[in-house]
Each structure stands twice: as structure tokens, then as C-alpha cells.
Design a protein around this motif. Structure first.
Motif, PDB file in Angstrom:
ATOM      1  N   GLN A  14       0.700  -1.139   0.021  1.00 34.66           N
ATOM      2  CA  GLN A  14      -0.079   0.095  -0.139  1.00 34.66           C
ATOM      3  C   GLN A  14       0.868   1.141   0.152  1.00 34.66           C
ATOM      4  O   GLN A  14       0.457   2.178  -0.855  1.00 34.66           O
ATOM      5  N   SER A  15       1.745   1.182   0.640  1.00 34.47           N
ATOM      6  CA  SER A  15       2.851   2.474   0.811  1.00 34.47           C
ATOM      7  C   SER A  15       3.379   2.687  -0.638  1.00 34.47           C
ATOM      8  O   SER A  15       3.600   3.814  -1.031  1.00 34.47           O
ATOM      9  N   THR A  18       0.908   3.949  -3.010  1.00 36.98           N
ATOM     10  CA  THR A  18       0.599   5.449  -2.738  1.00 36.98           C
ATOM     11  C   THR A  18       1.838   6.177  -3.110  1.00 36.98           C
ATOM     12  O   THR A  18       1.747   7.507  -3.834  1.00 36.98           O
ATOM     13  N   TYR A  68      -5.120  10.545   2.187  1.00 40.44           N
ATOM     14  CA  TYR A  68      -5.627  10.641   3.508  1.00 40.44           C
ATOM     15  C   TYR A  68      -6.966  10.374   3.941  1.00 40.44           C
ATOM     16  O   TYR A  68      -7.089  10.351   5.180  1.00 40.44           O
ATOM     17  N   HIS A  69      -7.924  10.288   3.156  1.00 43.96           N
ATOM     18  CA  HIS A  69      -9.313  10.111   3.372  1.00 43.96           C
ATOM     19  C   HIS A  69      -9.439   8.643   3.653  1.00 43.96           C
ATOM     20  O   HIS A  69      -9.119   7.854   2.885  1.00 43.96           O
ATOM     21  N   THR A  70      -9.713   7.999   4.919  1.00 42.50           N
ATOM     22  CA  THR A  70      -9.918   6.937   5.042  1.00 42.50           C
ATOM     23  C   THR A  70     -10.808   5.774   4.314  1.00 42.50           C
ATOM     24  O   THR A  70     -10.383   5.026   3.733  1.00 42.50           O
ATOM     25  N   ALA A  71     -11.928   6.541   3.861  1.00 45.74           N
ATOM     26  CA  ALA A  71     -12.957   5.635   2.817  1.00 45.74           C
ATOM     27  C   ALA A  71     -12.217   5.720   1.575  1.00 45.74           C
ATOM     28  O   ALA A  71     -12.362   4.411   0.840  1.00 45.74           O
ATOM     29  N   GLN A  73      -8.965   5.818   0.926  1.00 44.42           N
ATOM     30  CA  GLN A  73      -7.606   4.943   1.158  1.00 44.42           C
ATOM     31  C   GLN A  73      -7.974   3.449   0.861  1.00 44.42           C
ATOM     32  O   GLN A  73      -7.560   2.667   0.075  1.00 44.42           O
ATOM     33  N   HIS A  74      -9.310   3.126   1.427  1.00 43.24           N
ATOM     34  CA  HIS A  74      -9.405   1.572   1.254  1.00 43.24           C
ATOM     35  C   HIS A  74     -10.115   1.327  -0.198  1.00 43.24           C
ATOM     36  O   HIS A  74      -9.641   0.397  -0.512  1.00 43.24           O
ATOM     37  N   LYS A  79      -2.444   4.159   1.416  1.00 37.36           N
ATOM     38  CA  LYS A  79      -1.983   4.482   2.754  1.00 37.36           C
ATOM     39  C   LYS A  79      -1.501   5.816   3.011  1.00 37.36           C
ATOM     40  O   LYS A  79      -0.774   6.205   2.097  1.00 37.36           O
ATOM     41  N   ALA A  80      -1.913   6.467   4.190  1.00 35.33           N
ATOM     42  CA  ALA A  80      -1.449   7.683   4.572  1.00 35.33           C
ATOM     43  C   ALA A  80       0.223   7.744   4.467  1.00 35.33           C
ATOM     44  O   ALA A  80       0.815   6.813   4.884  1.00 35.33           O
TER      45      ALA A  80
END
Length: 156
Positions: A14-15, A18, A68-71, A73-74, A79-80
Motif C-alpha cells: 500500500q505504501s 501510494t 488521507y481520507h480513510t474511505a 484509502q480503502h 496508505k497515508a
């Protein structure tokens, strides 16, 4: 054969995804700024294109939301990023703009050298013969029986 990742491997993927996405966004913005002029420096020309500026702001805003928004991101498998990671990805923007500014500098230097170079005697004589006489328009002039091409200008 199904691949099963550990929790740390999933975070690393994920990192990496991103970081790649952020570097791609920054590279696109750098290319947009770099392509604004063909030879004039951005420091001189600035960024006057309001539409381009608006969409660059929107691109950064959407990218920040996805990162940065959780929904989001998923939904996108992101990932932030840490500040250090964001700065590393931003290097794409600065590298593209810097490389293009160096290229533009070299083009301007070459063009200046060409314009200051002395003309060969034959070219000098042709240019003297090529000046319109009073009352004659440049479009009416002929060189060796061929119509001279009008100057249509060019980009910066």
C-alpha cells in the motif's frame, strides 16, 4: 497458487502504491508547468493560465483526499504517507521542471548566439536585397523567383 501476504507486506504494498501514485501526480504537474512555454523561463513567464492552475489545484486536492481520507484509502488501496514520503514523491515535480528550465536556458543561449553571430557575405547581401523598397509590402517580394514566406511568428 494463491499468494498470501503478511500484514507488514500488505502495508509495504500500500505504501509503495501510494508513493507511486503521488510521484505520478507530481510528475504530471511538473510536465504541465514545463510545457507552458517552449523557451521562456517559468521565472519570467510565471503561471498566468488560470484554468491550468485551477485544475492543478484540483488534482492535488483529489490526490490528497485519496491518500488521507480513510474511505478513499480503502477504495483505492492507499496508505497515508509521512511528510518525508510526500517530499520524496514531490521530487518528480521539481526534477522535471529543473530539467526543462535547463533545456530552455540552453535554447535561449543558442538562439542568442545565433542572432549575434556575424552573417556570411552572401547572406548579408541577400538580406540587403530582401528589404522592401518604399511602397512595396514584404509579401510582394520575391527571392530567386520564389515568393518569400511571411513571418507568422511563433510561441514564446
Amino acid at each position: 497458487v494463491p499468494v498470501i501476504y503478511t500484514a507488514s507486506e500488505k502495508i509495504a504494498i500500500q505504501s509503495g502504491t501510494t508513493m507511486y501514485y503521488w510521484a505520478l501526480v507530481c510528475g504530471q504537474v511538473g510536465a504541465a508547468f514545463a510545457a507552458t512555454t517552449t523557451s521562456m523561463s517559468l521565472a519570467t513567464y510565471g503561471i498566468p493560465n488560470k484554468w491550468l492552475n485551477l485544475f492543478i489545484i484540483l488534482e492535488f486536492g483529489c490526490s490528497i483526499a485519496v491518500i488521507y481520507h480513510t474511505a478513499l484509502q480503502h477504495a483505492f488501496g492507499m496508505k497515508a504517507l509521512t511528510l518525508r514520503q510526500m517530499l520524496a514523491g514531490s521530487c518528480a515535480l521539481f526534477a522535471i521542471v529543473a530539467a526543462e528550465e535547463i533545456r530552455k536556458f540552453l535554447v535561449r543561449r543558442r538562439d542568442t548566439a545565433r542572432s549575434e553571430a556575424p552573417l556570411a557575405p552572401a547572406a548579408s547581401a541577400l538580406m540587403k536585397d530582401n528589404n522592401p523598397s518604399p511602397g512595396q509590402h514584404k509579401e510582394e517580394m520575391y527571392i530567386d523567383g520564389n515568393e518569400a514566406l511571411p513571418d507568422i511568428g511563433g510561441s514564446a
